[in-house]
Design an enzyme around this catalytic site. Sequence first.
Site, PDB file in Angstrom:
ATOM      1  N   ASP A 107      16.642 -47.802 -13.966  1.00  0.00           N
ATOM      2  CA  ASP A 107      16.847 -47.776 -12.516  1.00  0.00           C
ATOM      3  C   ASP A 107      17.870 -48.860 -12.166  1.00  0.00           C
ATOM      4  O   ASP A 107      18.353 -49.567 -13.044  1.00  0.00           O
ATOM      5  CB  ASP A 107      15.511 -47.965 -11.782  1.00  0.00           C
ATOM      6  CG  ASP A 107      14.843 -49.289 -12.129  1.00  0.00           C
ATOM      7  OD1 ASP A 107      15.475 -50.133 -12.802  1.00  0.00           O
ATOM      8  OD2 ASP A 107      13.689 -49.485 -11.729  1.00  0.00           O
ATOM      9  N   CYS A 144      -8.667 -32.619 -24.506  1.00  0.00           N
ATOM     10  CA  CYS A 144      -7.510 -33.435 -24.892  1.00  0.00           C
ATOM     11  C   CYS A 144      -7.511 -33.703 -26.398  1.00  0.00           C
ATOM     12  O   CYS A 144      -8.555 -33.962 -26.987  1.00  0.00           O
ATOM     13  CB  CYS A 144      -7.550 -34.759 -24.119  1.00  0.00           C
ATOM     14  SG  CYS A 144      -6.217 -35.897 -24.551  1.00  0.00           S
ATOM     15  N   HIS A 191      -4.546 -42.151 -23.711  1.00  0.00           N
ATOM     16  CA  HIS A 191      -5.112 -40.927 -23.148  1.00  0.00           C
ATOM     17  C   HIS A 191      -4.388 -40.508 -21.861  1.00  0.00           C
ATOM     18  O   HIS A 191      -3.980 -39.354 -21.725  1.00  0.00           O
ATOM     19  CB  HIS A 191      -6.607 -41.048 -22.859  1.00  0.00           C
ATOM     20  CG  HIS A 191      -7.071 -39.897 -22.034  1.00  0.00           C
ATOM     21  ND1 HIS A 191      -7.268 -38.638 -22.576  1.00  0.00           N
ATOM     22  CD2 HIS A 191      -7.238 -39.766 -20.695  1.00  0.00           C
ATOM     23  CE1 HIS A 191      -7.562 -37.794 -21.592  1.00  0.00           C
ATOM     24  NE2 HIS A 191      -7.552 -38.445 -20.451  1.00  0.00           N
TER      25      HIS A 191
HETATM   26 ZN   LIG Z   1      -7.275 -37.931 -24.583  1.00  0.00          ZN
END
Ligand SMILES: [Zn+2]
Length: 381
Positions: free
Chosen positions: A90, A311, A342
């Site tokens: 940026d 997941c 995660h």
């Molecule tokens: Zn996960």
Amino acid sequence: MFTFHVTAQDGAARTGWLETPHGRVETPVFMPVGTRGAVKALRHQELKDAGASIILGNTYHLFLRPGDEAIERLGGLHRFIGWEQPMLTDSGGFQIFSLGERCVVREEGAEFRSHLDGALHFLTPERAVDAQSRLGSDIAIVLDECLAYPATEATAAMSLRRSARWARRCRERLLEIRAAAAPPVNPGQAQFGIIQGGTFDHLRWESVEATVDIGFEGYAIGGLSVGEPTPEMYRVVGETAARLPAGQPRYLMGAGTPEDIVEAVSRGVDMFDCVMPTRNARNGQLFTSRGRLNIRNARFAFDESPLDPACGCYTCRHHSRAYLRHLFITGEMTACTLNTLHNLTFYLDTMRRIRDAISFRSFETFKQEFLASVSGPLSDA
Ligand SMILES: [Zn+2]
């Protein structure tokens, strides 16, 4: 060199790829934020395993420490931090206005004091281009004036016109750098303009016209996710994206929640960055396919199930909610790593599902199902 190709379109949503000097990026893409040359709590290998193809560096932080000249001397940002894939930087503007102390904006540039030691700095559009050129990112962003929300129409108009003048100076500086005898760290660096204009449609259109007239490799939509109501943000994104050149990438800066990303993709946005997945992870706020949860909650004390059964990340494959809660409550550093891994996997997986849905022309169905399942608190039903 930098190119962009649209590969599929479903409504206003589209897939494509960016070709950069450090490789190809499939869009729509989420860029994890590597503020000071690292995504907090993760090694680069873990980022790659999670599916990150491009990361973002904050020029403001790198400008203050270790300094853009030091990084240039160390071979540029890619070499310095050991990340060989694409990077976007940026301009530093957003942090000057939010972190810098006693920021004073003049036509020439912005004067501010470092939040670290109070040292006085003066950032001009040219200086912001020079700094990013020394860092050698694949995509650089022009310096713009960031307004607080809410801004009056008159203030937003004055500000966008100044930002447009700054954008022209940024472009001229980049063209000078490209034409200079000594090649910069990354000769293929692209530059994106920023669309401002607050929440006023006609000002957004004016900003689009002025910025596209200068001509950039891509366009960022700035000045959103600053406290405006969510429906306002979606409307402005839609109005702005629809008027940007179809053949060039569109980047919504600083957004947002998974829901914001899906909504913006449906309005034609290609690129995203946000600290939310990483910052929330460090606070124990986790995203799952069935809603959000706070891992410190007592309900997880004896919960042996994975964080998110849907997941495939390392955290979900190896650890229970009970263990993650224990690590968080006892302040173990590993909690930050496992939680960040995660949350980023969740965001990056979401982007992959978005791209698949657009390719299969089933984005609207995906969007409705996604919004119904991920919004709100965790439902284990
Ligand atoms: Zn996960």
